[in-house]
Design an enzyme around this catalytic site. Structure first.
Site, PDB file in Angstrom:
ATOM      1  N   CYS A 117       0.948  -1.165   0.033  1.00 20.27           N
ATOM      2  CA  CYS A 117      -0.165  -0.098   0.034  1.00 20.27           C
ATOM      3  C   CYS A 117       0.821   1.276  -0.018  1.00 20.27           C
ATOM      4  O   CYS A 117       1.745   1.336   0.957  1.00 20.27           O
ATOM      5  CB  CYS A 117      -0.937  -0.098   1.351  1.00 20.27           C
TER       6      CYS A 117
ATOM      7  N   CYS B 277       0.519   3.485   3.025  1.00 18.04           N
ATOM      8  CA  CYS B 277       1.255   2.912   4.124  1.00 18.04           C
ATOM      9  C   CYS B 277       2.622   3.183   4.185  1.00 18.04           C
ATOM     10  O   CYS B 277       3.139   3.654   5.252  1.00 18.04           O
ATOM     11  CB  CYS B 277       0.922   1.375   4.365  1.00 18.04           C
TER      12      CYS B 277
ATOM     13  N   CYS C  63      -7.789 -25.498  39.050  1.00 20.52           N
ATOM     14  CA  CYS C  63      -6.982 -24.382  38.313  1.00 20.52           C
ATOM     15  C   CYS C  63      -7.655 -23.292  38.038  1.00 20.52           C
ATOM     16  O   CYS C  63      -8.819 -23.011  37.188  1.00 20.52           O
ATOM     17  CB  CYS C  63      -6.317 -24.951  37.094  1.00 20.52           C
TER      18      CYS C  63
ATOM     19  N   CYS D 156      -7.741 -22.422  34.410  1.00 22.95           N
ATOM     20  CA  CYS D 156      -8.722 -22.975  33.592  1.00 22.95           C
ATOM     21  C   CYS D 156      -9.932 -22.255  33.693  1.00 22.95           C
ATOM     22  O   CYS D 156     -10.963 -22.375  32.778  1.00 22.95           O
ATOM     23  CB  CYS D 156      -8.688 -24.370  34.101  1.00 22.95           C
TER      24      CYS D 156
END
Length: 436
Positions: A53, A56, A185, A188
């Site tokens: 681009c 960019c 845990c 988790c």
């Protein structure tokens, strides 16, 4: 100028990154985006760019200057969307460069539309910082935990055990993500809603399972589980115990989904370019894929087998090039499906023709360039980045399809001429008729 020369050196050397590792601009990827941007307390300015681009490339020196000026105050990062399309899609990037500010609410970043200068970026960063501080002083919740608000069904997470693991995971052709967890845990427990979200969103494409490693120790030991949660990836196709690989993505539902889809795309075979011979063919291609590419090829009498195969070769080549998009690909013979051609406004002339349709949004875009490798590639590349004009599908529904026989791969033949019986014609009467 130094940053610009640095960019040019990188470009010439073939690198796809606009910003060198020595820059204060942090390179962001699906593997680190959630951890660095979403889950952090820091305010971030993030550019989504494509290396090819031009705008960019022009922004590089100003963006680098802004990153240097904001060092230690506001984080500045960049995402190469050419390499990490999932992040671009996740944040609705439709053009380049797109700059977003991840401030108080990380799940709803603000798009920066100011001047593309270092000063403009710095000013916008401080404005966002002041807003964030004001919100925190007022006692409002700032920042996001990475949750995107979507909920999944825990029932979509497949319970795996020592006894069913091999039959469900290793003996299947499916791709699997497997979490090894411990019920006590904390990490988790935090992952659980995101894991359920991913399982629901990936349903039908990627299997998502979970193993209680405190109970089913045979499998957890086999896969070297030493901490919780541990996530393993099992690729699609034939596999064995050695096929497992580490999951290295983020821990939000969106992170898991995007990571899985990228892995799935890496292993996806080239799509089959199917002829539209019934309604099921079109529905499968267009309703079960993000987009469907519809081509209408010349009639076989206008373009014989070698000619048609040449067009199909182009479609197969493009299908392979864009296979990671997991689009549907179909073709029809000119005139065979008139309602389909009318709906997409590609009928009646100009064969071969192509349109790409999004059945969820009921919009389509027509190929205006040449039906060739370059023409189709440019067309599809623009669509993949959200560029190009679209039109609403007429009737907002798929059209009626005429059942047809599939092409046999042979040249077309004209129908045989009918023999005309002249025995009943009185030629004498014909001679007596007046001339015109």
């Amino acid at each position: 100028m130094t940053a610009l020369f640095g960019f040019l050196a990188l470009f010439v050397s073939g690198s796809y990154a606009l910003y060198p590792s020595s820059s204060e601009v942090v390179e962001l990827t699906p593997a680190n985006f959630d951890r660095l941007v979403i889950q952090s307390d820091a305010l971030w300015i993030v550019e989504f760019y494509a290396p090819w681009c031009g705008h960019c490339q022009q922004l590089v020196p100003e963006y680098t200057k802004a990153a240097t000026a904001l060092k230690g105050v506001i984080k500045v990062g960049a995402v190469n969307v050419d390499e990490h399309k999932s992040l671009g899609g996740q944040y609705g990037v439709k053009g380049f460069p797109t700059v977003k500010i991840f401030g108080g609410n990380k799940n709803k970043p603000e798009e920066y539309n100011g001047p593309r200068t270092a000063q403009g970026l710095v000013d916008a960063g401080f404005d966002a910082l002041r807003s964030k501080v004001s919100a925190q002083m007022a006692g409002k919740k700032s920042g996001g935990s990475g949750s995107d608000g979507k909920k999944g069904d825990p029932k979509d997470v497949i319970e795996l055990t020592d006894s069913n693991f091999d039959s469900l995971v290793l003996n299947s052709e499916d791709m699997w993500l497997v979490e090894f967890y411990a019920p006590w845990c904390g990490h988790c427990k935090n992952l659980a809603p995101h894991w359920a979200q991913a399982a629901s969103e990936l349903k039908g494409r990627v299997k998502v399972g979970a193993v209680d490693a405190t109970v089913h120790t045979i499998k957890s030991n086999r896969y070297g589980v030493q901490g919780y949660p541990t996530i393993k990836f099992f690729p699609p196709g034939k596999k064995d115990a050695s096929s497992a690989a580490e999951y290295n993505g983020g821990r939000t539902g969106s992170d898991i989904v995007n990571w899985a889809l990228e892995k799935l795309a890496e292993n996806v075979p080239p799509p089959e370019i199917k002829q539209v011979i019934d309604e099921d063919t079109l529905k499968e291609a267009c309703e079960q894929h993000p987009l469907c590419v519809v081509s209408v090829l010349p009639h076989i009498l206008d373009c014989q087998a070698n000619c048609r195969n040449g067009y199909l070769d182009v479609l197969n080549k493009m299908g392979d090039k864009y296979k990671k998009k997991m689009w549907g690909w179909v073709w029809a013979e000119a005139g065979a499906q008139p309602e389909l051609e009318t709906m997409l406004e590609i009928g009646g002339f100009g064969y071969p023709a192509m349109a790409v349709m999004n059945t969820k949004k009921m919009k389509y875009s027509i190929l205006r360039g040449s039906f060739s490798d370059d023409g189709i590639n440019e067309f599809l590349r623009d669509l993949s980045f959200g560029r190009g004009s679209t039109s609403p599908v007429k009737g907002a529904a798929l059209p009626k399809i005429n059942p047809t026989e599939p092409w046999d791969g042979k040249d077309g033949e004209l129908p045989p001429e009918e023999d005309i019986d002249l025995s009943d014609i009185d030629l004498d009467d014909a001679d007596n008729k007046d001339e015109l």
